[in-house]
Design a protein around this motif. Structure first.
Motif, mmCIF file in Angstrom:
data_model
loop_
_atom_site.group_PDB
_atom_site.id
_atom_site.type_symbol
_atom_site.label_atom_id
_atom_site.label_comp_id
_atom_site.label_asym_id
_atom_site.label_seq_id
_atom_site.Cartn_x
_atom_site.Cartn_y
_atom_site.Cartn_z
ATOM 1 N N LYS A 116 0.971 -1.044 0.017
ATOM 2 C CA LYS A 116 0.027 -0.163 -0.075
ATOM 3 C C LYS A 116 0.889 1.299 -0.062
ATOM 4 C CE LYS A 116 -3.827 0.097 0.221
ATOM 5 N NZ LYS A 116 -4.616 0.344 1.455
ATOM 6 N N ILE A 117 2.039 1.291 0.970
ATOM 7 C CA ILE A 117 2.813 2.430 0.772
ATOM 8 C C ILE A 117 3.439 2.698 -0.536
ATOM 9 C CG2 ILE A 117 4.938 3.376 1.932
ATOM 10 C CD1 ILE A 117 4.013 1.975 4.501
ATOM 11 N N LEU A 118 3.967 1.496 -1.231
ATOM 12 C CA LEU A 118 4.553 1.742 -2.270
ATOM 13 C C LEU A 118 3.632 2.228 -3.419
ATOM 14 C CD1 LEU A 118 6.977 -1.290 -2.147
ATOM 15 C CD2 LEU A 118 7.638 0.972 -2.105
ATOM 16 N N LEU A 119 2.369 1.850 -3.526
ATOM 17 C CA LEU A 119 1.405 2.037 -4.545
ATOM 18 C C LEU A 119 1.259 3.647 -4.403
ATOM 19 C CD1 LEU A 119 -0.433 1.245 -6.556
ATOM 20 C CD2 LEU A 119 -2.023 0.715 -5.000
ATOM 21 N N LEU A 120 1.201 4.240 -3.251
ATOM 22 C CA LEU A 120 0.673 5.483 -2.944
ATOM 23 C C LEU A 120 1.895 6.308 -3.285
ATOM 24 C CD1 LEU A 120 -1.062 5.554 0.569
ATOM 25 C CD2 LEU A 120 -1.819 6.045 -1.579
ATOM 26 N N THR A 121 3.203 5.756 -3.109
ATOM 27 C CA THR A 121 4.314 6.623 -3.731
ATOM 28 C C THR A 121 4.463 6.755 -5.107
ATOM 29 O OG1 THR A 121 5.623 5.556 -1.746
ATOM 30 C CG2 THR A 121 7.053 6.622 -3.565
ATOM 31 N N ASP A 122 4.003 5.592 -5.971
ATOM 32 C CA ASP A 122 4.116 5.513 -7.399
ATOM 33 C C ASP A 122 3.158 6.555 -7.733
ATOM 34 O OD1 ASP A 122 4.877 4.145 -9.938
ATOM 35 O OD2 ASP A 122 2.947 4.138 -9.914
ATOM 36 N N LYS A 123 1.861 6.368 -7.358
ATOM 37 C CA LYS A 123 0.956 7.536 -7.750
ATOM 38 C C LYS A 123 1.041 8.943 -7.445
ATOM 39 C CE LYS A 123 -3.050 4.413 -7.332
ATOM 40 N NZ LYS A 123 -4.453 4.074 -6.697
ATOM 41 N N LYS A 174 9.479 6.519 5.361
ATOM 42 C CA LYS A 174 9.331 5.062 4.956
ATOM 43 C C LYS A 174 9.152 4.777 3.546
ATOM 44 C CE LYS A 174 8.762 0.866 6.628
ATOM 45 N NZ LYS A 174 9.951 0.126 7.503
ATOM 46 N N ALA A 175 8.428 5.684 2.724
ATOM 47 C CA ALA A 175 8.228 5.695 1.411
ATOM 48 C C ALA A 175 9.482 5.485 0.594
ATOM 49 C CB ALA A 175 7.260 6.804 0.950
ATOM 50 N N PRO A 176 10.243 6.718 0.838
ATOM 51 C CA PRO A 176 11.435 6.408 0.040
ATOM 52 C C PRO A 176 12.596 5.429 0.324
ATOM 53 C CG PRO A 176 11.164 8.901 0.873
ATOM 54 C CD PRO A 176 10.165 7.915 1.534
ATOM 55 N N GLN A 177 12.467 4.888 1.438
ATOM 56 C CA GLN A 177 13.183 3.809 1.868
ATOM 57 C C GLN A 177 12.722 2.415 1.393
ATOM 58 O OE1 GLN A 177 12.927 2.184 5.935
ATOM 59 N NE2 GLN A 177 15.117 1.838 6.057
ATOM 60 N N LEU A 178 11.475 2.185 1.295
ATOM 61 C CA LEU A 178 10.970 1.028 0.270
ATOM 62 C C LEU A 178 11.068 1.357 -1.096
ATOM 63 C CD1 LEU A 178 7.541 0.259 2.461
ATOM 64 C CD2 LEU A 178 9.684 -0.912 2.609
ATOM 65 N N TRP A 179 11.005 2.471 -1.617
ATOM 66 C CA TRP A 179 11.011 2.591 -2.978
ATOM 67 C C TRP A 179 12.567 2.464 -3.462
ATOM 68 C CZ3 TRP A 179 7.673 3.684 -6.770
ATOM 69 C CH2 TRP A 179 8.174 3.892 -8.020
ATOM 70 N N ASN A 180 13.393 2.791 -2.714
ATOM 71 C CA ASN A 180 15.008 2.838 -3.160
ATOM 72 C C ASN A 180 15.343 1.196 -3.203
ATOM 73 O OD1 ASN A 180 14.949 5.463 -3.549
ATOM 74 N ND2 ASN A 180 16.014 5.728 -1.480
#
Length: 339
Positions: free
Chosen positions: A247-254, A303-309
């Motif tokens: 869910k966090i990564l999906l919000l980051t992509d959007k 958290k979002a940049p950490q998971l994204w990277n």
């Protein structure tokens, strides 16, 4: 105690906002307890009806009453204690056990698509020509010539010389000539030509396309203390921890593509190295510095940049949201179950 416009307000330890119970230390203990209690209530009702339902219908009920509650606002649960996440995981495990109730359940769906196309073209061309030419030439000539010639001559000569002589000579000449010539010429020509041309073509083209799809899902009944990971893997369900990261990564992509609210887009920024590095065009995000990992590490901006990277490059470079969701779930599924 607070006094607001002559009203006394007692501060509480938790508050409910949009269905989420938020406590003072953001541990979400009461919220998780409420979710598990409601989920188990619906799960018991589904278990009573499980024998009368097919797998497909029972799976719909589980997603409607159980999975939807586990996924509601689960991005807020990032960084929660393992004990709270285990409570939610127990709900998912119980739902998987209720869904796979039989001892050995094998669901095989075989689709056989057969398209048989038979094209038959039968062409019969018959051309019959009958040419009859009849010529009858009749020429009749009749020539009749009738001649009647009559000559009557009377000559009387009288001589008186003491002697009287009377000579009378009568001549009658009659000539009757009849000439009849009849010519009849008859010429008859009959020409008959019969032509019969027959051409028969039979073209038969048969195409047979057969496509067989077989989907087999085998579930083995799990008892209370059996391991649930094979069942979750067969159901293609992500565990609760990975559903939160999803869910966090999906919000980051959007947020990166302008599909998320503006307040979320303001929390993330692209990584710009101080000098020219290979990671400059890799699509990474800047990870801010925090003082306390227990509090600051749960923020979306961290958290979002950490998971994204940590995502592979092929997942980050997805062109559309649907492709990103498919690749992301496959990647998280491999992390969760190792296959």
């Amino acid at each position: 105690m607070l006094n607001l416009a002559d009203f006394s307000a007692t501060p509480g330890s938790a508050a409910k906002n949009l269905g989420v119970i938020i406590d003072s230390d953001l541990a979400f203990d009461k919220h998780i307890s409420n979710v598990t209690r409601t989920a188990f209530l619906h799960l018991r009702n589904i278990a009573k009806l499980r024998n009368a339902l097919s797998l497909h219908d029972a799976e719909k009920l589980v997603h409607a009453f159980i999975t939807s509650r586990l996924d509601y606002c689960n991005a807020l649960l990032s960084g929660c204690s393992c004990s709270n996440l285990n409570k939610l995981q127990l709900v998912q495990n119980a739902a998987a056990r209720v869904l796979t109730k039989t001892r050995t359940f094998t669901k095989t769906r075989t689709f056989t698509k057969t398209r048989k196309l038979t094209k038959t073209r039968k062409c019969t061309k018959t051309r019959t020509f009958t040419k009859t030419r009849t010529f009858t030439k009749t020429r009749t000539f009749t020539k009749t010539r009738t001649f009647t010639k009559t000559r009557k001559c009377t000559k009387t000569r009288t001589f008186t010389k003491t002697r009287t002589f009377t000579k009378t000579r009568t001549f009658t000449k009659t000539r009757k000539c009849t000439k009849t010539r009849t010519f009849t010429k008859t010429r008859t020509f009959t020409k008959t030509r019969n032509f019969t041309k027959t051409r028969t073509f039979t073209k038969t083209r048969t195409f047979t396309k057969t496509r067989t799809f077989t989907k087999t899902r085998t579930f083995t009944k799990t008892r209370k203390f059996d391991h649930i990971s094979p069942v979750l893997s067969a159901l293609y369900w992500l565990p609760v921890k990975f559903r939160i990261d999803y869910k966090i990564l999906l919000l980051t992509d959007k947020a990166l593509y302008g599909l998320a609210p503006e307040y979320l887009r303001d929390l993330i920024s692209c990584y710009e190295p101080p000098r020219l590095l290979r990671s400059q065009g890799a699509g990474l995000l800047a990870v801010p510095k925090i003082q306390r990992s227990s509090a600051g590490g749960r923020a979306f901006s961290y958290k979002a940049p950490q998971l994204w990277n940590n995502l592979p490059e092929y997942v980050r470079d997805s062109d559309t949201v649907s492709i990103f969701k498919s690749r992301l779930k496959t990647y998280l599924f491999s992390l969760a179950f190792g296959n």
